[in-house]
Design an enzyme around this catalytic site. Structure first.
Site, PDB file in Angstrom:
ATOM      1  N   HIS A 104      10.396   6.975  -3.631  1.00  0.00           N
ATOM      2  CA  HIS A 104       9.335   8.024  -3.578  1.00  0.00           C
ATOM      3  C   HIS A 104      10.044   9.308  -2.891  1.00  0.00           C
ATOM      4  O   HIS A 104       9.270   9.945  -2.086  1.00  0.00           O
ATOM      5  CB  HIS A 104       7.930   7.752  -2.715  1.00  0.00           C
ATOM      6  CG  HIS A 104       7.483   6.253  -3.214  1.00  0.00           C
ATOM      7  ND1 HIS A 104       7.299   6.051  -4.424  1.00  0.00           N
ATOM      8  CD2 HIS A 104       7.172   5.244  -2.449  1.00  0.00           C
ATOM      9  CE1 HIS A 104       6.492   4.910  -4.566  1.00  0.00           C
ATOM     10  NE2 HIS A 104       6.633   4.390  -3.422  1.00  0.00           N
ATOM     11  N   HIS A 116       5.005   8.971   1.456  1.00  0.00           N
ATOM     12  CA  HIS A 116       5.883   7.874   2.278  1.00  0.00           C
ATOM     13  C   HIS A 116       7.132   7.620   1.787  1.00  0.00           C
ATOM     14  O   HIS A 116       7.318   7.876   0.441  1.00  0.00           O
ATOM     15  CB  HIS A 116       4.916   6.573   2.562  1.00  0.00           C
ATOM     16  CG  HIS A 116       4.839   5.640   1.605  1.00  0.00           C
ATOM     17  ND1 HIS A 116       3.815   5.932   0.612  1.00  0.00           N
ATOM     18  CD2 HIS A 116       5.367   4.841   1.119  1.00  0.00           C
ATOM     19  CE1 HIS A 116       3.864   4.861  -0.374  1.00  0.00           C
ATOM     20  NE2 HIS A 116       5.089   4.157   0.078  1.00  0.00           N
TER      21      HIS A 116
END
Length: 418
Positions: free
Chosen positions: A317, A356
């Protein structure tokens, strides 16, 4: 918020006791995958996966995304041997890295199912993995097969560890996790050449060798290595002074409960962390290397760093990645930031609940439990289920201060342990 606890809570225990405490029992909150349960093996199922008496198990090291995969230039290989697939290079690299399966495994299965890579027809492009997947479309089949292989691999490992913890024999048939994963998948869907005598792994090994020139001695491993590998993995933990937390020294982030890389099943190799767990579109912060090593950029949103010892960490991510393949980094080197935009965070698809970092621990390409791993002064106790946030079971124990730090509480990064 910190809770003072007795040092005895974090004292060393039997590796197999830790295994029993840490084996998956469910939990899908914040899952990164499709919420599929762990693949469950049984004695009956394993009875159907026997290797021929003359066969050796496949080498785990060539099945996983380890040193061999990191040295493999997938884009260059496709440009030379499968130009029609070159635009799929990042997709293949990303999901191979995410599940930590060597992309050579995937290419081998493609050839077995749909023919040569060099000139695929329309059918092969639409269903490159044929009957190995019920999904439709190139991307969907690729991810589905990688997911199946991963679930089978770690499901087999979990079964073996449960057997060992119950003091039952393991590895007596020479079947290892890589062989079980591939054999199970191929027996369910692959066409097996009669020349191979009904041995799917024989066909697989021959195809792998033909495509990549790998000597048979490297592709296979002695049967007696299986039990030894299992015992060694149960006791694995990185050196206590190797790693720090994956955010800037001097900053405090909030980690959640340990979980498997996919969010369900085994092992609890991963945790998610964010500065303040904001909504999409909010400011995000710098992600750094937890240790020294060599960089592998798996996609626009995923990076791996591998130490010479074989220990590695995965960072997913991501955004604004500022390192490159083969770059040598030290602990606390900035890799990029965690993405604040969902399309960036999921650059090749998937799911995520908000901004996150998804952080994972690996050894020689295999995801391994965070149990007992140290990041700076903190040693992790993983709890008893995926995303277990109960501080009685999941916590970061500060070995210097004797304090216990709970999930979703700011955790200060002082750097590497002295």
């Amino acid at each position: 918020m910190q809770h003072k606890r007795s040092r005895a809570m974090a004292s060393p225990r039997s590796p197999f006791l830790f295994v029993l405490l840490a084996l998956a029992v469910g939990g899908t909150a914040n899952a990164h995958d499709d919420g599929l349960p762990a693949f469950r093996y049984s004695a009956e199922l394993l009875g159907q996966l026997q290797l021929p008496s003359v066969a050796l198990p496949l080498n785990d090291d060539l099945f996983l995304y380890g040193r061999d995969a990191e040295a493999f230039d997938l884009e260059a290989y496709l440009a030379l041997n499968a130009p029609a697939l070159r635009d799929k290079s990042e997709y293949l690299e990303h999901w191979s890295g995410y599940y930590s399966i060597n992309p050579k495994v995937l290419l081998t299965l493609m050839v077995m199912q749909s023919g040569p890579l060099g000139a695929p027809d329309e059918r092969a492009l639409a269903a490159p993995l044929g009957r190995l997947s019920a999904k439709r479309g190139f991307d969907a089949q690729v991810r589905d097969v990688l997911q199946q292989l991963s679930r089978r691999y770690y499901g087999f490992e979990e079964y073996q560890l449960r057997q060992a913890a119950a003091r039952k024999a393991v590895g007596e048939d020479g079947l290892n996790a890589a062989s079980a994963a591939l054999l199970g998948l191929l027996r369910e869907g692959a066409k097996v050449s009669a020349v191979q005598g009904g041995n799917p792994l024989g066909a697989y090994a021959q195809t792998f060798q033909r495509l990549f020139g790998t000597p048979a001695a490297e592709l296979l491993q002695p049967s007696n290595r299986v039990a030894r590998q299992l015992q060694a993995k149960a006791a694995l933990a990185p050196p206590s002074n190797l790693m720090q937390l994956p955010w800037r020294q001097g900053y405090s982030w909030q980690p959640n409960g340990a979980h498997s890389n996919t969010g369900s099943g085994y092992p609890y190799s991963s945790f998610d962390a964010s500065y303040d767990w904001p909504r999409w579109g909010s400011a995000t912060y710098s992600v750094v290397a937890a240790h020294a090593g060599t960089v592998r950029v798996l996609s626009r949103c995923q990076v791996r760093v591998t130490h010479p010892s074989g220990w590695a960490t995965n960072y997913y991510h991501m955004d604004q990645i500022q390192v490159s393949n083969g770059q040598q980094v030290s602990a606390d080197t900035k890799l990029g930031v965690y993405a604040g935009n969902i399309n960036t965070a999921l650059c090749e698809g998937g799911s995520s609940t908000g901004p996150h970092l998804h952080f994972s621990l690996l050894y020689n390409g295999a995801f391994v439990s965070l149990q007992g791993a140290s990041f700076g002064p903190y040693r992790i106790n993983v709890g008893t289920s995926n995303y277990d946030n109960d501080c009685r079971r999941y916590y970061f124990y500060n070995q210097s201060a004797g304090t216990t730090h709970c999930a979703f509480r700011p955790l200060y990064n002082p750097g590497l342990a002295l």
